[in-house]
Structure formats: structure tokens, C-alpha cells
Scaffold this motif. Sequence first.
Motif, PDB file in Angstrom:
ATOM      1  N   ARG A 133       7.451   1.401   5.199  1.00  0.00           N
ATOM      2  CA  ARG A 133       8.434   2.370   5.094  1.00  0.00           C
ATOM      3  C   ARG A 133       7.994   3.373   4.226  1.00  0.00           C
ATOM      4  O   ARG A 133       6.978   3.232   3.427  1.00  0.00           O
ATOM      5  N   ALA A 141       0.741  -1.344  -0.036  1.00  0.00           N
ATOM      6  CA  ALA A 141       0.248  -0.036  -0.009  1.00  0.00           C
ATOM      7  C   ALA A 141       0.735   1.280   0.032  1.00  0.00           C
ATOM      8  O   ALA A 141       0.343   2.598   0.245  1.00  0.00           O
ATOM      9  N   SER A 142       2.295   1.029  -0.266  1.00  0.00           N
ATOM     10  CA  SER A 142       3.151   2.257  -0.226  1.00  0.00           C
ATOM     11  C   SER A 142       2.745   3.067  -1.578  1.00  0.00           C
ATOM     12  O   SER A 142       2.605   2.644  -2.431  1.00  0.00           O
ATOM     13  N   PHE A 197       1.708  -0.217   4.442  1.00  0.00           N
ATOM     14  CA  PHE A 197       3.038   0.595   4.174  1.00  0.00           C
ATOM     15  C   PHE A 197       3.851   0.208   5.351  1.00  0.00           C
ATOM     16  O   PHE A 197       3.530  -0.029   6.470  1.00  0.00           O
ATOM     17  N   GLN A 220       2.228   9.802   3.572  1.00  0.00           N
ATOM     18  CA  GLN A 220       2.712   8.427   4.236  1.00  0.00           C
ATOM     19  C   GLN A 220       4.033   8.749   4.697  1.00  0.00           C
ATOM     20  O   GLN A 220       4.810   8.148   5.725  1.00  0.00           O
ATOM     21  N   ARG A 231      10.618  -2.631  16.236  1.00  0.00           N
ATOM     22  CA  ARG A 231      11.983  -2.071  15.744  1.00  0.00           C
ATOM     23  C   ARG A 231      13.003  -2.581  16.780  1.00  0.00           C
ATOM     24  O   ARG A 231      13.944  -3.066  16.228  1.00  0.00           O
ATOM     25  N   LEU A 238      -3.717   0.073  15.613  1.00  0.00           N
ATOM     26  CA  LEU A 238      -4.137   0.803  16.898  1.00  0.00           C
ATOM     27  C   LEU A 238      -4.543   2.050  16.468  1.00  0.00           C
ATOM     28  O   LEU A 238      -5.187   2.649  17.423  1.00  0.00           O
ATOM     29  N   ILE A 239      -4.228   2.597  15.558  1.00  0.00           N
ATOM     30  CA  ILE A 239      -4.625   3.909  15.199  1.00  0.00           C
ATOM     31  C   ILE A 239      -5.694   3.820  14.122  1.00  0.00           C
ATOM     32  O   ILE A 239      -5.259   3.303  13.104  1.00  0.00           O
ATOM     33  N   ASP A 266      -6.433  10.426  15.417  1.00  0.00           N
ATOM     34  CA  ASP A 266      -6.748   9.670  16.414  1.00  0.00           C
ATOM     35  C   ASP A 266      -5.354   9.744  17.347  1.00  0.00           C
ATOM     36  O   ASP A 266      -4.531   8.922  17.271  1.00  0.00           O
ATOM     37  N   GLY A 306      -4.378   6.545  19.477  1.00  0.00           N
ATOM     38  CA  GLY A 306      -3.932   5.524  18.621  1.00  0.00           C
ATOM     39  C   GLY A 306      -2.670   5.967  18.282  1.00  0.00           C
ATOM     40  O   GLY A 306      -1.804   5.147  18.059  1.00  0.00           O
ATOM     41  N   GLU A 354      11.934   3.422   8.105  1.00  0.00           N
ATOM     42  CA  GLU A 354      11.515   1.973   8.249  1.00  0.00           C
ATOM     43  C   GLU A 354      10.557   2.105   9.628  1.00  0.00           C
ATOM     44  O   GLU A 354      11.252   2.483  10.677  1.00  0.00           O
ATOM     45  N   ILE A 355       9.330   1.889   9.298  1.00  0.00           N
ATOM     46  CA  ILE A 355       8.656   1.994  10.527  1.00  0.00           C
ATOM     47  C   ILE A 355       8.698   0.825  11.494  1.00  0.00           C
ATOM     48  O   ILE A 355       8.435   1.231  12.728  1.00  0.00           O
ATOM     49  N   GLY A 356       8.922  -0.213  11.054  1.00  0.00           N
ATOM     50  CA  GLY A 356       9.284  -1.541  11.842  1.00  0.00           C
ATOM     51  C   GLY A 356       8.083  -2.330  11.811  1.00  0.00           C
ATOM     52  O   GLY A 356       8.366  -3.495  12.247  1.00  0.00           O
ATOM     53  N   HIS A 357       6.957  -2.120  11.398  1.00  0.00           N
ATOM     54  CA  HIS A 357       6.024  -3.185  11.132  1.00  0.00           C
ATOM     55  C   HIS A 357       5.084  -2.537  10.192  1.00  0.00           C
ATOM     56  O   HIS A 357       5.116  -1.693   9.626  1.00  0.00           O
ATOM     57  N   LEU A 358       3.729  -3.200  10.152  1.00  0.00           N
ATOM     58  CA  LEU A 358       2.644  -3.058   9.320  1.00  0.00           C
ATOM     59  C   LEU A 358       2.254  -1.902   9.713  1.00  0.00           C
ATOM     60  O   LEU A 358       1.328  -1.972  10.737  1.00  0.00           O
ATOM     61  N   ALA A 359       1.975  -0.767   9.012  1.00  0.00           N
ATOM     62  CA  ALA A 359       1.204   0.484   9.168  1.00  0.00           C
ATOM     63  C   ALA A 359       0.180   0.546   8.224  1.00  0.00           C
ATOM     64  O   ALA A 359       0.068  -0.057   7.072  1.00  0.00           O
ATOM     65  N   ALA A 360      -1.272   0.743   9.156  1.00  0.00           N
ATOM     66  CA  ALA A 360      -2.465   0.767   7.950  1.00  0.00           C
ATOM     67  C   ALA A 360      -2.236   2.033   7.173  1.00  0.00           C
ATOM     68  O   ALA A 360      -1.937   3.052   7.791  1.00  0.00           O
ATOM     69  N   PRO A 361      -2.463   1.999   5.767  1.00  0.00           N
ATOM     70  CA  PRO A 361      -2.573   3.063   5.196  1.00  0.00           C
ATOM     71  C   PRO A 361      -3.907   3.899   5.153  1.00  0.00           C
ATOM     72  O   PRO A 361      -4.872   3.305   5.847  1.00  0.00           O
TER      73      PRO A 361
END
Lengths: 269, 66
Positions: free
Chosen positions: A95, A62-63, A93, B6, B62, A140-141, B47, B50, A100-107
Motif C-alpha cells: 500500500r 519495504a514501504s 510494499f 511508491q 483485489r 511481473l514488472i 517496463d 510488465g 491498497e495495491i491488493g498484493h505484494l509489489a516489488a519495491p
Amino acid sequence: MRAGLGWRTELGASILAHLDEIDVVEVLAEEFLDANASELRALRFLSMQVPIVIHGTSLGLASTEGVDRRRLDAFARLLDALGRPIWSEHLAFVRAGDVEIGHLAAPPRNDETLDALAHNLDEVRRVIGSLPLVENVATLIDPPCSSYDEAEWLNAVLRATGANLLLDLHNLYANARNFGFDAERCVAAIPRERIGMIHMAGGRVLPGGRILDDHLHAVPEPLYELLGVVADEESIVIIERDGAYPPFGELLDEVRRARAACQPVCSNS
Amino acid sequence: MSAGLQQFLARLYTDDALRARFLAQPYDEARAAGLDDETARALEKIDREGLLLAAESFARKRAAKR
């Protein structure tokens, strides 16, 4: 229905000892993207014992900046080496820019992301030769700058990309609890024929009440009810567990319960 | 919405100082990062709970990879 577990080194010996109860194993792509010849042979050997599916966490489909070509080539090599099994990746996304965010971020669930996702999946199909199943992510967000709710978003993705869905029921359940929507209604809004695989996992409730999808806890009871709504005899269900491993019998019980949750649906279909 | 959204979110999720400035003055910080007016207005409604939870969770991920 086929039900199985995510392959983790800590579970490997127990999985191999119980293949009579495990129909399928899901292997994390990132653990083998740089695999040497002997590691690939071991993975091929595993695939001769039990069907495997490949699961990615790092492409960032989703980047809005596109998918990293070197990483995509590595996925292609891995999938080719394994005879092109079913594979999956997240609607996330991971990164942006040099971060690098470190994990899966909801776009952000909006048309810009949808366009980027469709473009990225076209590139993926060109390089790899097949589309992944695309997985809904936990968050979470509440994704900022969104114009679609979760059900609208997933349906828009399926329409825009042609990819089918890896429906992660715990991700959906966590998001429903975190942001106040009805998980069962959301599941019911997804065309059954577009669900190619299902994930089940557990998480924990954080102070304040939101659910963190940490894969460190047992599958919660409501997920089996959701599975009963959505599964059929063609379903592939994977139980994901990433740590705090219980006695293996407890994981096998989750596999058995997943099969049992499908029984009323399967026998009526 | 801004093309750099993003990138800005990735920084918000990973940069404690930026996040603190943003939570104090979201519109100004978003505009200072080059985001357009519409995006900055939308980010004012972020949010907040969040954001803090997600940033903490990403930081743990990380750290676990290091």
C-alpha cells in the motif's frame, strides 16, 4: 531437513491425516490476526500436533511510509499467543498513500528502499521482539527506478537489516525467466548461512512468456535442482499451494521430492 | 529519487486512467504527480509490458478479496 506444506483450510484434514510425512506447517498470519479465543486455541492445538511457522503478507516491510502500527501489534499478539514461533514476511510494499495495491509489489531496489526497510525492521524488532525471515518476491514488472539487480538486492538487504532470508525459489525462478538472469548463479551468491527457510511453488506462463507466480500449479522441475544447490540438513522447506488443489498424494510427493533433493547435499555435509 | 515514488507506483498499478495517461506521456505524468526530474526520467524507461501485466494481476487479486 524439515519439509512441509502451507496450511490451507481445504488441505487441513489431509494434512492432519498425514503428519507422519509432514515435518512443519506454515500458517498465514492474516487468517488469525483477528482470531477469537477459540480460533487461537485451535491454532495452538495444531501447533501441538506439528511445528508451525507463521507467514505474513500484509506488513509491507519495504514501504517508504513505514509499517502500520496496529497491524504490527496484531502480529505481535498472534506470535505471543503461539509462543513466538519462526515467522516471515515479504520484501514488498502493499500500500502507499491511501491505495491498497491488493498484493505484494516489488519495491524499487535502491538505497531509499533499503533505508526504509532497515528502519521498518528496527520497528518490527522493537514491537515484536524478533525479526522475521524476509522473503524475496516474484514480480511481473521489472521494479522501476532500481539500482540493484536481484542478487545484489538480496545481499544488500541481508547486510543492512540483520534479518535472514526466506528464499522463495519459485519467485526467484520466475524473476530469472521474466528478466533474463541466471537463477542458479543468483542462488549461489546468497550466503547459505543466511537462508532460514525455503519456499517452493508453481506458476504458469502468461501469453508473451512471463511467469506468473500463482501457486496454482505443480512445482516445476528446475526448482528441485535449485533446491539441491541451496538446501542442507538444517533447511526448512515449505510447499505452497493456494488453489486448484490436486489429489493430496501429489502434494505429498512434492514434499518427498523436496526431501530427496536435499539428500546428496545432506549426506555430503 | 522522489519520496512519493511508491505512492505513484501504487496508483499506476491500480488506476487504469492514470496508467493510460502515463503510458502516453510518462515524464509529464510523473512530474505532474510531483516526482522530481531524475525519477520522472527513470520512469520513462519503465517496463511497459510488465506494468500492464502487474496491473492486471493486482486487479485480479483485489477482485478476489472483495
